[in-house]
Design a protein around this motif. Sequence first.
Motif, PDB file in Angstrom:
ATOM      1  N   ARG A  36      48.730 118.163  57.093  1.00 53.44           N
ATOM      2  CA  ARG A  36      47.749 118.637  58.035  1.00 53.44           C
ATOM      3  C   ARG A  36      47.779 117.801  59.291  1.00 53.44           C
ATOM      4  O   ARG A  36      48.416 116.737  59.309  1.00 53.44           O
ATOM      5  N   SER A  37      47.083 118.270  60.325  1.00 49.11           N
ATOM      6  CA  SER A  37      47.038 117.504  61.577  1.00 49.11           C
ATOM      7  C   SER A  37      45.773 116.659  61.608  1.00 49.11           C
ATOM      8  O   SER A  37      44.670 117.175  61.405  1.00 49.11           O
ATOM      9  N   TYR A  38      45.957 115.392  61.837  1.00 51.31           N
ATOM     10  CA  TYR A  38      44.825 114.460  61.894  1.00 51.31           C
ATOM     11  C   TYR A  38      44.436 114.248  63.357  1.00 51.31           C
ATOM     12  O   TYR A  38      44.635 113.173  63.918  1.00 51.31           O
ATOM     13  N   ILE A  39      43.861 115.296  63.956  1.00 53.11           N
ATOM     14  CA  ILE A  39      43.537 115.235  65.379  1.00 53.11           C
ATOM     15  C   ILE A  39      42.504 114.150  65.668  1.00 53.11           C
ATOM     16  O   ILE A  39      42.593 113.444  66.689  1.00 53.11           O
ATOM     17  N   HIS A  40      41.530 113.996  64.783  1.00 49.32           N
ATOM     18  CA  HIS A  40      40.491 112.998  65.025  1.00 49.32           C
ATOM     19  C   HIS A  40      41.057 111.580  64.996  1.00 49.32           C
ATOM     20  O   HIS A  40      40.606 110.702  65.733  1.00 49.32           O
ATOM     21  N   ILE A  41      42.084 111.364  64.159  1.00 45.80           N
ATOM     22  CA  ILE A  41      42.717 110.042  64.121  1.00 45.80           C
ATOM     23  C   ILE A  41      43.544 109.822  65.380  1.00 45.80           C
ATOM     24  O   ILE A  41      43.564 108.717  65.944  1.00 45.80           O
ATOM     25  N   VAL A  42      44.233 110.873  65.849  1.00 46.32           N
ATOM     26  CA  VAL A  42      45.004 110.766  67.092  1.00 46.32           C
ATOM     27  C   VAL A  42      44.080 110.414  68.252  1.00 46.32           C
ATOM     28  O   VAL A  42      44.397 109.540  69.077  1.00 46.32           O
ATOM     29  N   ALA A  43      42.914 111.063  68.322  1.00 42.04           N
ATOM     30  CA  ALA A  43      41.962 110.776  69.396  1.00 42.04           C
ATOM     31  C   ALA A  43      41.466 109.333  69.321  1.00 42.04           C
ATOM     32  O   ALA A  43      41.333 108.653  70.354  1.00 42.04           O
ATOM     33  N   ARG A  44      41.215 108.855  68.114  1.00 42.04           N
ATOM     34  CA  ARG A  44      40.767 107.467  67.957  1.00 42.04           C
ATOM     35  C   ARG A  44      41.848 106.489  68.373  1.00 42.04           C
ATOM     36  O   ARG A  44      41.575 105.473  69.033  1.00 42.04           O
ATOM     37  N   GLU A  45      43.099 106.790  68.021  1.00 43.20           N
ATOM     38  CA  GLU A  45      44.203 105.907  68.382  1.00 43.20           C
ATOM     39  C   GLU A  45      44.482 105.944  69.877  1.00 43.20           C
ATOM     40  O   GLU A  45      44.899 104.938  70.458  1.00 43.20           O
ATOM     41  N   ILE A  46      44.249 107.088  70.528  1.00 46.60           N
ATOM     42  CA  ILE A  46      44.395 107.151  71.981  1.00 46.60           C
ATOM     43  C   ILE A  46      43.428 106.189  72.647  1.00 46.60           C
ATOM     44  O   ILE A  46      43.775 105.471  73.594  1.00 46.60           O
ATOM     45  N   ASP A  47      42.203 106.136  72.126  1.00 45.57           N
ATOM     46  CA  ASP A  47      41.227 105.187  72.661  1.00 45.57           C
ATOM     47  C   ASP A  47      41.674 103.750  72.416  1.00 45.57           C
ATOM     48  O   ASP A  47      41.606 102.901  73.305  1.00 45.57           O
ATOM     49  N   THR A  48      42.157 103.481  71.207  1.00 45.27           N
ATOM     50  CA  THR A  48      42.573 102.118  70.861  1.00 45.27           C
ATOM     51  C   THR A  48      43.786 101.673  71.661  1.00 45.27           C
ATOM     52  O   THR A  48      43.828 100.567  72.202  1.00 45.27           O
ATOM     53  N   ILE A  49      44.786 102.552  71.742  1.00 45.50           N
ATOM     54  CA  ILE A  49      46.042 102.184  72.404  1.00 45.50           C
ATOM     55  C   ILE A  49      45.915 102.215  73.913  1.00 45.50           C
ATOM     56  O   ILE A  49      46.398 101.310  74.609  1.00 45.50           O
ATOM     57  N   GLY A  50      45.270 103.252  74.435  1.00 50.47           N
ATOM     58  CA  GLY A  50      45.268 103.454  75.867  1.00 50.47           C
ATOM     59  C   GLY A  50      44.097 102.845  76.598  1.00 50.47           C
ATOM     60  O   GLY A  50      44.269 101.958  77.445  1.00 50.47           O
ATOM     61  N   VAL A  51      42.904 103.312  76.277  1.00 54.33           N
ATOM     62  CA  VAL A  51      41.717 102.919  77.052  1.00 54.33           C
ATOM     63  C   VAL A  51      41.501 101.411  76.999  1.00 54.33           C
ATOM     64  O   VAL A  51      41.182 100.773  78.008  1.00 54.33           O
TER      65      VAL A  51
END
Length: 259
Positions: A36-51
């Motif tokens: 399945r796609s873990y979109i919520h985890i991707v969004a959390r990692e975008i915050d961690t890695i990028g922001v």
Amino acid sequence: MTLGQYVQKHGREAVIWYGGLGLLSAQVARNLVLPRSYIHIVAREIDTIGVRSVAVALTAALFTGMVLALQSAVNMARFGAENYVGPVVALSILRELGPVLTAILVGGKVASGITAELGSMQVTEQIDALRAIGVNYIKRLVVPRLMAAVLVFPLVTILADFVGMLGGMLIVVFERDVDPYLYWNTISYWVVLKDFLTGLVKSVAFGAIVTLIGCYNGLNTSGGTEGLGRSTTATVVQVAMGVIVSDFFLTKLLLFLFW
């Protein structure tokens, strides 16, 4: 230990490491298309890695652009070519310094954090528990981080490129009395789209390399907290070397394709 034994031991370790990293890359590529796609985890990692990494990348880019402009202006003034400092700064940052510095600084921070997180899960047997209940741990733990890094690294690189060129403008305007309009005009004349795209392609590749190294070292951590410390330290070194070495081969490939 003799020299031959030392070379044999570390050569074997290098082969095992590169082989394991390649197998992990193949597993990640296969799991990208699986549910399945873990979109919520991707969004959390975008915050961690990028922001949370933007400030580091932009600070480094600003002062890199300023130093590059300062050095270029001093040397180009000998030939009366101070008006062309802008293209020198822009091309250097867009093609090389922007993506490479962003990958090393942000990547070192991100990859060491990934290694620490996955390594702690490994030594406390949480990953074994995921396997036992039938969870695809590659899809759950590695793929979202890779997707987030591939999305975030180009965006952070774009910001770093702009800030670096802005830093160069500050130096040539206030230190060398060059007109700011002339600075940006010469950049727009000499810099073409493929110069910009070269840096973006590199940043995507660097994001994948950084994430895979961090995940592989974390998933293969052993030896408790002491082993976790070794893995985290090794990740920082391997990320820097991986970015620098891959930059050479990516540059050769992109020059062959675009020029």
